[in-house]
Design an enzyme around this catalytic site. Structure first.
Site, short mmCIF file in Angstrom:
data_model
loop_
_atom_site.label_atom_id
_atom_site.label_comp_id
_atom_site.label_asym_id
_atom_site.label_seq_id
_atom_site.Cartn_x
_atom_site.Cartn_y
_atom_site.Cartn_z
N CYS A 1 8.03 -29.41 12.28
CA CYS A 1 7.73 -28.20 13.07
C CYS A 1 8.23 -26.98 12.28
O CYS A 1 9.43 -26.88 12.00
CB CYS A 1 8.41 -28.30 14.43
SG CYS A 1 8.35 -26.76 15.36
N CYS B 1 11.03 -25.02 14.04
CA CYS B 1 12.32 -25.71 13.95
C CYS B 1 12.92 -25.50 12.57
O CYS B 1 14.14 -25.30 12.43
CB CYS B 1 12.17 -27.20 14.25
SG CYS B 1 12.03 -27.59 16.01
N ASP C 1 6.44 -11.68 13.00
CA ASP C 1 5.28 -12.53 12.70
C ASP C 1 4.82 -12.28 11.26
O ASP C 1 4.74 -11.13 10.81
CB ASP C 1 4.14 -12.25 13.69
CG ASP C 1 3.09 -13.34 13.68
OD1 ASP C 1 3.00 -14.08 14.69
OD2 ASP C 1 2.36 -13.49 12.67
N HIS D 1 13.53 -27.42 20.47
CA HIS D 1 12.08 -27.61 20.40
C HIS D 1 11.49 -27.88 21.78
O HIS D 1 11.80 -28.88 22.42
CB HIS D 1 11.72 -28.77 19.46
CG HIS D 1 10.23 -28.94 19.30
ND1 HIS D 1 9.50 -28.26 18.35
CD2 HIS D 1 9.34 -29.66 20.02
CE1 HIS D 1 8.22 -28.58 18.48
NE2 HIS D 1 8.10 -29.43 19.48
N ASN E 1 0.43 -18.39 23.79
CA ASN E 1 -0.75 -19.25 23.76
C ASN E 1 -0.30 -20.68 23.99
O ASN E 1 0.69 -21.13 23.40
CB ASN E 1 -1.44 -19.13 22.39
CG ASN E 1 -1.99 -17.73 22.16
OD1 ASN E 1 -2.55 -17.13 23.07
ND2 ASN E 1 -1.80 -17.20 20.97
N HIS F 1 5.44 -25.06 18.87
CA HIS F 1 6.83 -24.81 19.28
C HIS F 1 6.75 -23.54 20.11
O HIS F 1 6.28 -22.51 19.62
CB HIS F 1 7.71 -24.63 18.04
CG HIS F 1 9.18 -24.37 18.32
ND1 HIS F 1 10.20 -25.12 17.75
CD2 HIS F 1 9.79 -23.43 19.08
CE1 HIS F 1 11.38 -24.65 18.16
NE2 HIS F 1 11.15 -23.61 18.96
N HIS G 1 6.59 -20.21 21.81
CA HIS G 1 6.93 -18.87 21.31
C HIS G 1 6.24 -17.82 22.15
O HIS G 1 5.13 -18.04 22.65
CB HIS G 1 6.55 -18.71 19.83
CG HIS G 1 5.14 -19.08 19.50
ND1 HIS G 1 4.74 -20.39 19.37
CD2 HIS G 1 4.05 -18.32 19.27
CE1 HIS G 1 3.45 -20.42 19.08
NE2 HIS G 1 3.00 -19.18 19.02
N HIS H 1 4.90 -13.98 21.90
CA HIS H 1 4.58 -12.86 21.04
C HIS H 1 4.95 -11.57 21.76
O HIS H 1 4.59 -11.39 22.94
CB HIS H 1 3.08 -12.78 20.76
CG HIS H 1 2.49 -13.97 20.05
ND1 HIS H 1 2.13 -13.94 18.73
CD2 HIS H 1 2.17 -15.22 20.49
CE1 HIS H 1 1.60 -15.10 18.38
NE2 HIS H 1 1.61 -15.90 19.43
P1 AMP Z 1 0.04 -18.98 17.97
O1 AMP Z 1 -1.30 -18.89 17.30
O2 AMP Z 1 0.11 -18.33 19.31
O3 AMP Z 1 0.54 -20.40 17.96
O4 AMP Z 1 1.01 -18.10 17.09
C1 AMP Z 1 1.65 -18.57 15.95
C2 AMP Z 1 2.08 -17.37 15.18
O5 AMP Z 1 3.02 -17.79 14.23
C3 AMP Z 1 0.95 -16.67 14.42
O6 AMP Z 1 0.84 -15.33 14.87
C4 AMP Z 1 1.38 -16.78 12.96
O7 AMP Z 1 1.07 -15.62 12.21
C5 AMP Z 1 2.88 -16.97 13.10
N1 AMP Z 1 3.53 -17.67 12.01
C6 AMP Z 1 3.16 -18.84 11.44
N2 AMP Z 1 4.04 -19.19 10.47
C7 AMP Z 1 4.96 -18.21 10.43
C8 AMP Z 1 6.13 -17.99 9.63
N3 AMP Z 1 6.51 -18.85 8.69
N4 AMP Z 1 6.85 -16.86 9.85
C9 AMP Z 1 6.48 -15.98 10.80
N5 AMP Z 1 5.41 -16.15 11.60
C10 AMP Z 1 4.65 -17.24 11.41
ZN ZN Z 2 9.99 -26.99 16.82
#
Ligand code: AMP
Ligand code: ZN
Length: 113
Positions: free
Chosen positions: A3, A6, A29, A45, A86, A97, A99, A101
């Protein structure tokens, strides 16, 4: 478990931190959709909103108490901001995982979908 969030919590993948305490982490992001685009995650997680339950919901309360502080620190509290999570494939959740936004810093679209 493979993940990426994580791994960010463990420091195995770098992130630009916006907030951290013992239970949660907020970071910028990597692909920002607005001038302010921060992700807030529990350090533990939890796969998605769909996995929130009686046993783990305290951390959700903590996240939502912290979001206004993060918004204020980034000066989006006055004009407003959007909080999105989402959940699952139809919602295009790409990282499994939980999150939240935080999006702000410009006039956002009226469209929610
Ligand atoms: P979601 O599509 O709602 O699952 O959002 C996942 C978000 O994680 C997206 O907006 C990606 O740009 C962001 N993301 C993915 N990998 C990373 C990372 N290593 N550092 C920061 N943001 C990330
Ligand atoms: Zn995780």
């Amino acid at each position: 478990m493979d993940c990426i969030f994580c791994k960010i919590v463990k420091g195995e993948i770098p992130s630009k931190k916006a907030y951290e305490d013992e239970k949660i982490l907020a970071f910028y992001d990597i692909n920002p959709q607005a001038p302010i685009h921060i992700l807030v995650i529990p350090k533990v997680h939890i796969a998605s909103v769909d996995e929130i339950n009686e046993d783990n919901s305290e951390i959700i309360s903590h996240i939502f108490k912290t979001i206004p502080k993060i918004a204020k620190e980034h000066a989006v509290n006055d004009k407003g901001y959007r909080v999105i999570s989402n959940c699952g494939d139809d919602a295009c959740q790409s990282v499994k995982h939980l999150h939240f936004h935080i999006l702000g810093g410009r006039q956002l679209s009226e469209s929610m979908a």
